[in-house]
Scaffold this active site. Structure first.
Site, PDB file in Angstrom:
ATOM      1  N   GLY A 212       0.825  -1.210   0.000  1.00 24.76           N
ATOM      2  CA  GLY A 212       0.000   0.000   0.000  1.00 24.76           C
ATOM      3  C   GLY A 212       0.852   1.248   0.000  1.00 24.76           C
ATOM      4  O   GLY A 212       2.058   1.189  -0.218  1.00 24.76           O
ATOM      5  N   ASN A 213       0.207   2.366   0.202  1.00 20.03           N
ATOM      6  CA  ASN A 213       0.948   3.621   0.302  1.00 20.03           C
ATOM      7  C   ASN A 213       0.251   4.527   1.299  1.00 20.03           C
ATOM      8  O   ASN A 213      -0.787   4.166   1.861  1.00 20.03           O
ATOM      9  CB  ASN A 213       1.081   4.277  -1.081  1.00 20.03           C
ATOM     10  CG  ASN A 213      -0.260   4.624  -1.663  1.00 20.03           C
ATOM     11  OD1 ASN A 213      -0.962   5.481  -1.146  1.00 20.03           O
ATOM     12  ND2 ASN A 213      -0.638   3.935  -2.732  1.00 20.03           N
ATOM     13  N   ARG A 214       0.826   5.698   1.527  1.00 13.41           N
ATOM     14  CA  ARG A 214       0.386   6.523   2.646  1.00 13.41           C
ATOM     15  C   ARG A 214      -0.712   7.525   2.284  1.00 13.41           C
ATOM     16  O   ARG A 214      -1.056   8.377   3.088  1.00 13.41           O
ATOM     17  CB  ARG A 214       1.597   7.250   3.236  1.00 13.41           C
ATOM     18  CG  ARG A 214       2.564   6.280   3.889  1.00 13.41           C
ATOM     19  CD  ARG A 214       3.845   6.972   4.285  1.00 13.41           C
ATOM     20  NE  ARG A 214       3.599   8.075   5.202  1.00 13.41           N
ATOM     21  CZ  ARG A 214       4.423   9.103   5.366  1.00 13.41           C
ATOM     22  NH1 ARG A 214       5.541   9.158   4.684  1.00 13.41           N
ATOM     23  NH2 ARG A 214       4.137  10.054   6.216  1.00 13.41           N
TER      24      ARG A 214
END
Ligand code: CTP
Length: 404
Positions: A212-214
């Site tokens: 995932g990412n932020r």
């Protein structure tokens, strides 16, 4: 003539020590030519006298939903207001307003208005810093509520910290800003179809893990809300659970492939597409059916590239369509961004320098550079994401008006 001349200001006063400072705000608004309609909560009357406020405001204090002569005061107060300001706003008021819980005249009026609202929180530092308070404020900000932040200084009881009600000058500046910004918000996207993608994609590795990412999705959601407020028919393709206003069509997605399908199947009908989502560039080739166990050793995860949705949109755009991309950069920001603008053939690129404080991922604030293909760049200084959204939509409207 001042910014307040002839403006109808509903002044909500909640129960906090700082209520005494609302008297000064009231007096200055009246001096500036405003018609001030005061609402006091029951708590406020324990801190300051109703008589004082009635004497200084333009009308007597309103307190009750149940006055016999006026059975629905909140709708009339909310509809007639040019602006509503709550000073001081307690933690309870912020919580009720964020939840839409309308238990008294002030909270009912806040829910019954389309006027801009300014909240001026004041409370002890521990309360101000509590995640519940900060999350409620973030919710309100995302809905376009203006927040005049408290100051640091001496608090009731002698403690020192952040939470003291902002000075009257700052509150008046906040009210003026709200009046000016709402006056300029026109329905300049009336009838246009706008698709916004928001949030970070999640690429599953096994049933419990993902890459995932932020990205929080807040900027994309703010863009969708702003476009809808300006009259657009909005579709929001989002990976998040953030709330959306009635009238916005939400399409829930998780992975880059799902996002690609959701966007590309709808793109042809859209006048404007804004790709605010942080889409994974790579996804696992295989997703394990069962959880990977550590005693089986460190897995090697083979990745394949995903479709670059923005580049596909840029290459297949039809006449009259405006494509907006985002770029998160950490070094040599403008050069990388200009290259991306050309490579992906987008009309407008919203560039974040995510290495800067308070910018981009997970924050409620953002600072961006808006680049278009004519080479024009516009810097939007650090502000809340709703106002960044307004600047992006302004730029889209301008580009469409110029036929580029
Ligand atoms: N984007 C997309 N599809 C992808 C990856 C990104 O549509 N598979 C879009 C994003 O929504 C954003 C823009 O591309 O609008 C910029 O993404 P970014 O990650 O900053 O750029 P990349 O092209 O991935 O380049 P790099 O990672 O090298 O910076």
């Amino acid at each position: 003539m001042t910014a307040f001349t002839g403006r109808r200001v509903v002044l909500g006063i909640c129960g906090g020590i700082a209520a005494y400072k609302a008297i000064e705000v009231c007096r200055r608004l009246v001096d500036g030519g405003a018609h001030v309609v005061p609402i006091m909560t029951d708590g406020a009357t324990r801190f300051i006298g109703e008589v004082t406020v009635s004497a200084l405001a333009s009308e007597p204090v309103r307190r009750s939903l149940w006055d016999a002569g006026d059975p629905i005061p909140h709708t009339q107060l909310g509809q007639q207001a040019d602006v509503i300001v709550v000073a001081p706003a307690t933690a309870r008021l912020l919580s009720a307003y964020a939840a839409g819980y309308s238990h008294d005249l002030l909270t009912n009026t806040l829910i019954a208005t389309r006027a801009p609202v300014v909240v001026c929180p004041a409370m002890h530092t521990e309360m101000w810093e509590h995640p519940a308070v900060q999350e409620n404020l973030a919710t309100l900000r995302a809905r376009g509520v203006f927040v005049v932040e408290p100051e640091a200084g001496r608090l009731a009881g002698g403690d020192v910290g952040t939470g003291r009600l902002a000075a009257p000058e700052a509150i008046l500046a906040g009210i003026e800003h709200a009046l000016v910004s709402s006056a300029t918000s026109v329905r300049d996207l009336e009838g246009l179809r706008v698709l916004v993608s928001a949030g970070g994609t999640r690429e599953p590795i096994d049933p419990v893990r993902f890459l995932g990412n932020r990205s929080s999705g807040k900027q994309g959601h703010a863009l969708a809300e702003e476009a809808a407020a300006r009259g657009a028919l909005v579709t929001l393709v989002t990976t998040t659970e953030l709330p959306v206003s009635v009238g916005i069509e939400r399409v829930a997605v998780q992975t880059a492939d799902e996002l690609h399908r959701a966007v590309s199947s709808r793109a042809a009908d859209q006048d404007v597409v804004v790709m605010a989502a942080a889409v994974a560039d790579f996804t696992p080739v295989h997703v394990a059916d069962a959880k990977l166990k550590k005693h089986d050793g460190v897995p090697s995860i083979e990745l394949r590239p995903t479709v670059d949705v923005l580049a596909e949109l840029g290459a297949s755009r039809r006449d009259g369509q405006t494509i907006v991309g985002f770029a998160a950069e950490t070094t040599d920001v403008e050069r990388h961004a200009r290259a991306k603008l050309e490579a992906k053939q987008v009309d407008l690129l919203v560039v974040n320098d995510v290495s800067a404080a308070g910018v981009g991922f997970e924050h409620d604030t953002n600072e961006v550079l808006l680049l278009d293909r004519s080479g024009t760049g516009r810097h939007v200084a650090l502000t809340d994401k709703r106002r960044v959204a307004a600047a992006v939509i302004d730029a889209v409207v301008k580009l469409r008006a110029s036929g580029t």
